[in-house]
Motif scaffolding. Structure first.
Motif, PDB file in Angstrom:
ATOM      1  N   PRO A  66      38.060  50.608  41.838  1.00  0.00           N
ATOM      2  CA  PRO A  66      37.471  51.778  41.170  1.00  0.00           C
ATOM      3  C   PRO A  66      37.930  53.075  41.831  1.00  0.00           C
ATOM      4  O   PRO A  66      38.111  53.139  43.051  1.00  0.00           O
ATOM      5  CB  PRO A  66      35.966  51.563  41.353  1.00  0.00           C
ATOM      6  CG  PRO A  66      35.854  50.753  42.611  1.00  0.00           C
ATOM      7  CD  PRO A  66      37.076  49.882  42.670  1.00  0.00           C
ATOM      8  N   SER A 115      30.739  57.360  29.350  1.00  0.00           N
ATOM      9  CA  SER A 115      31.520  57.917  30.446  1.00  0.00           C
ATOM     10  C   SER A 115      31.790  59.381  30.156  1.00  0.00           C
ATOM     11  O   SER A 115      31.655  59.842  29.009  1.00  0.00           O
ATOM     12  CB  SER A 115      32.838  57.156  30.605  1.00  0.00           C
ATOM     13  OG  SER A 115      33.613  57.700  31.653  1.00  0.00           O
ATOM     14  N   GLU A 145      32.368  49.587  33.251  1.00  0.00           N
ATOM     15  CA  GLU A 145      31.779  50.896  33.535  1.00  0.00           C
ATOM     16  C   GLU A 145      31.259  51.652  32.313  1.00  0.00           C
ATOM     17  O   GLU A 145      30.525  52.627  32.472  1.00  0.00           O
ATOM     18  CB  GLU A 145      32.825  51.787  34.240  1.00  0.00           C
ATOM     19  CG  GLU A 145      33.348  51.238  35.556  1.00  0.00           C
ATOM     20  CD  GLU A 145      32.301  51.257  36.650  1.00  0.00           C
ATOM     21  OE1 GLU A 145      31.348  52.055  36.545  1.00  0.00           O
ATOM     22  OE2 GLU A 145      32.422  50.467  37.604  1.00  0.00           O
ATOM     23  N   TRP A 152      38.110  48.636  33.313  1.00  0.00           N
ATOM     24  CA  TRP A 152      37.210  49.781  33.495  1.00  0.00           C
ATOM     25  C   TRP A 152      36.252  49.912  32.317  1.00  0.00           C
ATOM     26  O   TRP A 152      35.049  50.123  32.500  1.00  0.00           O
ATOM     27  CB  TRP A 152      38.038  51.055  33.650  1.00  0.00           C
ATOM     28  CG  TRP A 152      37.224  52.316  33.617  1.00  0.00           C
ATOM     29  CD1 TRP A 152      36.431  52.814  34.613  1.00  0.00           C
ATOM     30  CD2 TRP A 152      37.108  53.231  32.517  1.00  0.00           C
ATOM     31  NE1 TRP A 152      35.827  53.993  34.204  1.00  0.00           N
ATOM     32  CE2 TRP A 152      36.230  54.267  32.921  1.00  0.00           C
ATOM     33  CE3 TRP A 152      37.664  53.278  31.244  1.00  0.00           C
ATOM     34  CZ2 TRP A 152      35.900  55.329  32.086  1.00  0.00           C
ATOM     35  CZ3 TRP A 152      37.346  54.333  30.410  1.00  0.00           C
ATOM     36  CH2 TRP A 152      36.472  55.343  30.828  1.00  0.00           C
TER      37      TRP A 152
END
Length: 698
Positions: free
Chosen positions: A24, A411, A74, A70
Motif C-alpha cells: 500500500p 476513495s 480499499e 487496491w
C-alpha cells in the motif's frame, strides 16, 4: 536447461511481483511509483526488441493487477445498499476487463507468423479437394461469382470438385450449377442450418480435404496452392484458416469518414489474435475461407450442430481429439461486409450467442484434450462476447454520482487517479505498440459501444438457457437508395447521452457551488471527465447509425492493370485501368478518339493471359474513361472474375501506419463533429428546397 533456468527465475521474481501488487502507498507515493513506471515504459518503448515488449507486458500486468488489488481491498466500502449494488457492479466490470486484458496479452504477445508450405512438384501426391459453397436465401447475383472464382483456382481439375449447397432449393440455382459445370446439392429440410447443410454434403462427397467459402467469399486463384501444402507436411493438421477480407466497406467505414483510414473491425482478430492462437495450436475455424481434413471432421461426427457458431465449436471439438490447427495470415479470398448497421448488429449478436452457447455446453476449461493455453485462448473468445453489460456499466457509471450523489468508489479522487492512470496508460500504450497496425486506440470502444446495449439481454438469456434462439442468416449484397438515420439501433445510446449530459450539467453546477452542495470538487471533476468521455464514445457510436446511400450493385476495386481499348474503326490503343468492378472499368484516357469513334471492347492483360470484354461508354474526361461491361456468356464472366476478383495478389494491401493514440482520438472527435455538421447541412438543404417548392407552387 533453459526451461529450468526460466522456472528458477520465475520463482525468484514471484515474491517481488507480489510486493509490487500488494504494497500500500499513499497518493503521493503512488503517483511517484506510477509516473516512474510510465516513464520506464516509454523509455523501453524506444526499443523495437521483442524481449522488451514482453518486459513491457509484464509491467502492464503488474500495474493493472495492483490496481485491481487496491480496488478490491480499499474501495469496496459503501453507505447504502444501492451504493453497494452499483459499486460492486462496477468492480466486477473492471475485474472482467482485467481478465480480458491478461488473456489478450497471452494471445497476442507471441504471434506465429506462418508462411506458405509449397506443394510437391509431383501433382499425383496432391490430395483431392471438395469446395463447398453453402447458400440459403442469398441472391444468385451474390453466389454466382463465388462459384466462378472457385473454378478459377489453380489446382488439378481431376482432383478438384466444386459443389453449390443450396438450402433454399431454388430452380435457378440448379440451372446455374448445371450451366457452370459444378455439383448441386440440396436436401429435404433445413435442419441445423448451415452446419446441417455442410454435414449433408459430407455424406455425398469424397474429397480428402474440404474447402469452404461462404456464398459471398470469392477465392483467389492461389488459394489451394497456398494452403494445401501444410496438410501434406503435417499429418495431424485438421484445419487451416485464412483471414476474412472484405472488399466492400462495413457500416463503420461507410458511415464514418475517419473509419476509412483505420484498420477495420476484424483486422485485430485476423491478425495478432489468430496468429497468437496459432502459436498455442488454438486457431479458430471461422466458417469460411478455410480448409479442413475430412478424416478429422468424420472423427468428431461432422460439423458441430449444438450451437449457432458451428465453426468455432467444430475447431474446438477437433482440437479436443488432438488434431492440430493453423492460421495463414494471407488474404486469399474476399467477401462482402454487412451493408447496414442493423445487419451488423444481427450478425454480431448471433456470434455472441454462439460463443456463449459453447461456454455453456462445451466449456473449454473443462473436459479432456486441450492444453491450458488452448483453454485460455477459447475462454478469451467466449468471455469477449460478454462485453455488453460491462461496457454499459462503464458508460453509465458516472451518472451514479453526477445525478444521484451515489459514491460507488470509496476513495478520494487523488487516490483513484494515482492508481488508475498507470493502469490505463500502460494498457493503451502496450496494445498500441503490439497491435497498432491492426486496431487503433479507442476504436475498440466504438465497436463495442455500438453493440453493447444489444448484447446484454441475448448473452444473459443464452447463459441461462443455451438452447435459446435460432440461427440467423446475414443478408448480403443489398442496396440503399436513400440515406437515413437508423434511430431504432441507437435509441438506448441517445437516451444515455441525454441523461449523461444532464448529469454533466448538474455536476458542473454542484462543483462550482461545492460548498453549498457539500461535494468534493475533485471527485466531481473526475466524474465529469469520465462522463464527457462516455458522451464522446456514445456520440461516435450514434454517428454510425447515419446510413449513407449504397446504389452501386458492384464494388469498385482499385487496380492498375495494362489494358487495350478496341475502337469500332479497328484501331486499338494501350492504356491502364484505374479501378474495376464486375460491372465496369475506369481507364486512363489514352487519347481523344472516344469523341468520334465507338469503343467496342476493352482487353485486360495479365501474365496468365488476356480477357476481352464488350463495353459501352458511360462518360469520359481528359483524364479517365468510364466503361460499362455488356452482357456476356458465363464463360466470359468467369474470365472477368479471374481478372477482377481472383488474381493471386488481388487482396494484398500495404499495412496500415502505426497507431498514434492521440491522433486516433481526434479522429473520433471528428466523427462526432461530422454527425452534427452534416445533419445541420442536410436540414438546411431541406428547408431551402421546401422554400423553393413553396415559391414555385405559389
Amino acid at each position: 536447461m533453459n526451461k529450468l533456468l526460466f522456472s528458477l527465475l520465475l520463482l525468484l521474481l514471484l515474491p517481488v511481483a507480489l510486493l509490487v501488487i500488494i504494497t500500500p502507498l499513499d497518493s503521493e507515493k503512488q503517483y511517484t511509483f506510477g509516473l516512474i513506471g510510465i516513464a520506464t515504459l516509454f523509455l523501453l518503448g524506444l526499443s523495437k526488441s521483442k524481449k522488451v515488449s514482453v518486459i513491457m507486458v509484464v509491467m502492464s500486468v503488474l500495474t493493472s493487477t495492483r490496481y485491481i488489488y487496491w480496488r478490491a481491498t480499499e474501495t469496496l466500502h459503501f453507505n447504502s445498499t444501492i451504493e453497494a449494488v452499483l459499486g460492486i457492479g462496477l468492480f466486477v466490470a473492471e475485474l472482467y476487463v482485467w481478465v480480458i486484458l491478461l488473456l489478450g496479452y497471452l494471445q497476442t504477445t507471441w504471434p506465429l507468423k506462418r508462411t506458405i508450405e509449397p506443394l510437391p512438384d509431383d501433382m499425383s501426391l496432391w490430395p483431392t479437394v471438395d469446395i463447398y459453397v453453402p447458400s440459403y436465401n442469398e441472391s444468385l447475383d451474390v453466389v454466382r461469382d463465388t462459384v466462378l472464382a472457385a473454378q478459377c483456382i489453380d489446382y488439378p481439375k481431376e482432383k478438384l470438385k466444386i459443389y453449390l449447397l443450396d438450402d433454399g432449393k431454388r430452380d435457378e440455382f440448379a440451372v446455374f450449377a448445371a450451366d457452370a459445370g459444378v455439383g448441386y446439392i440440396t436436401r429435404n429440410d433445413n435442419r441445423h442450418a448451415k452446419a446441417g447443410n455442410l454435414n449433408h454434403a459430407l455424406t455425398l462427397t469424397k474429397g480428402e480435404l474440404i474447402c469452404i467459402f461462404d456464398c459471398d467469399h470469392v477465392a483467389t486463384r492461389a488459394f489451394l496452392q497456398a494452403t494445401v501444402g501444410s496438410f501434406l507436411k503435417e499429418e495431424r493438421l485438421a484445419l487451416l484458416q485464412t483471414p476474412h477480407y472484405f472488399y466492400s466497406p462495413d457500416p463503420f467505414e461507410r458511415n464514418l469518414s475517419a473509419a476509412r483510414h483505420v484498420p477495420n473491425e476484424g483486422a485485430l482478430f485476423y491478425g495478432p489474435v489468430q496468429q497468437g492462437n496459432d502459436n498455442w495450436n488454438a486457431t479458430f475455424f471461422c466458417g469460411s475461407c478455410a480448409v479442413i481434413r475430412r478424416v478429422a471432421l468424420e472423427e468428431i461426427g461432422g460439423f458441430a450442430v449444438e450451437t449457432v457458431t458451428e465453426d468455432a465449436h467444430t475447431a474446438l471439438k477437433m482440437q479436443r481429439l488432438g488434431w492440430n490447427s493453423a492460421f495463414l495470415a494471407l488474404p486469399l479470398a474476399a467477401g462482402l461486409a454487412t451493408e447496414r448497421l442493423g445487419l451488423h448488429v444481427i450478425q454480431r449478436t448471433r456470434w455472441a450467442r454462439g460463443m456463449t452457447q459453447i461456454f455453456r455446453v462445451d466449456n473449454p476449461l473443462f473436459g479432456r484434450g486441450l492444453s491450458w493455453p488452448q483453454r485460455l485462448c477459447y475462454l478469451n473468445a467466449m468471455l469477449h462476447f460478454q462485453y455488453g453489460l460491462p461496457r454499459v456499466i462503464f458508460l453509465t457509471a458516472p451518472m451514479a454520482y453526477l445525478l444521484f450523489n451515489q459514491n460507488i468508489i470509496a476513495s478520494s479522487a487523488s487516490m483513484i487517479f494515482a492508481y488508475m492512470l498507470p493502469h490505463l496508460l500502460m494498457s493503451v500504450y502496450i496494445n498500441s505498440r503490439m497491435n497498432g497496425r491492426y486496431r487503433y486506440a479507442f476504436w475498440g470502444e466504438i465497436y463495442e459501444t455500438v453493440m453493447a446495449f444489444h448484447l446484454v439481454i441475448p448473452t444473459l438469456l443464452t447463459l441461462i438457457s443455451p438452447k435459446h434462439g435460432k440461427f440467423n442468416v446475414t443478408d448480403k449484397g443489398g442496396l440503399l437508395d436513400n440515406g437515413f438515420f437508423d434511430f431504432n439501433i441507437v435509441r438506448p445510446h441517445v437516451i444515455v447521452v441525454v441523461m449523461m449530459l444532464a448529469g454533466i450539467v448538474a455536476g458542473i453546477t454542484r462543483a462550482v457551488a461545492h460548498n453549498y452542495f457539500g461535494v468534493d470538487p475533485k471527485v466531481m471533476a473526475l466524474n465529469i471527465g469520465w462522463g464527457c468521455f462516455s458522451v464522446l464514445i456514445l456520440l461516435a457510436a450514434i454517428a454510425v447509425a447515419k446510413e449513407t446511400r449504397q446504389v452501386r450493385k458492384t464494388i469498385r476495386i482499385d487496380v492498375a492493370l495494362p489494358a487495350i481499348v478496341h475502337y469500332a474503326s479497328g484501331i486499338s490503343v494501350r492504356t491502364t485501368t484505374v479501378d474495376m468492378s464486375m460491372g465496369g472499368v475506369k481507364l486512363v484516357t489514352p487519347d481523344d478518339r472516344y469523341q468520334h469513334d465507338v469503343i467496342e471492347e476493352v482487353e485486360i492483360l495479365l501474365q496468365s493471359g488476356a480477357v476481352c470484354i464488350p463495353v459501352s461508354l458511360i462518360d469520359a474526361t481528359e483524364k479517365v474513361i468510364r466503361l460499362q461491361f455488356g452482357e456476356m456468356p458465363l464463360s466470359r464472366r468467369r474470365e472477368l472474375v479471374r481478372v477482377v476478383l481472383a488474381r493471386a495478389d488481388a487482396w494484398i494491401t500495404p499495412p496500415h501506419p502505426k497507431d498514434r493514440p492521440l491522433h486516433s482520438l481526434m479522429g473520433i472527435v471528428r466523427c462526432v463533429f461530422e454527425l452534427f455538421y452534416h445533419t445541420w447541412k442536410e436540414r438546411k438543404a431541406r428547408r431551402r428546397s421546401a422554400r423553393v417548392n413553396k415559391g414555385e407552387a405559389a
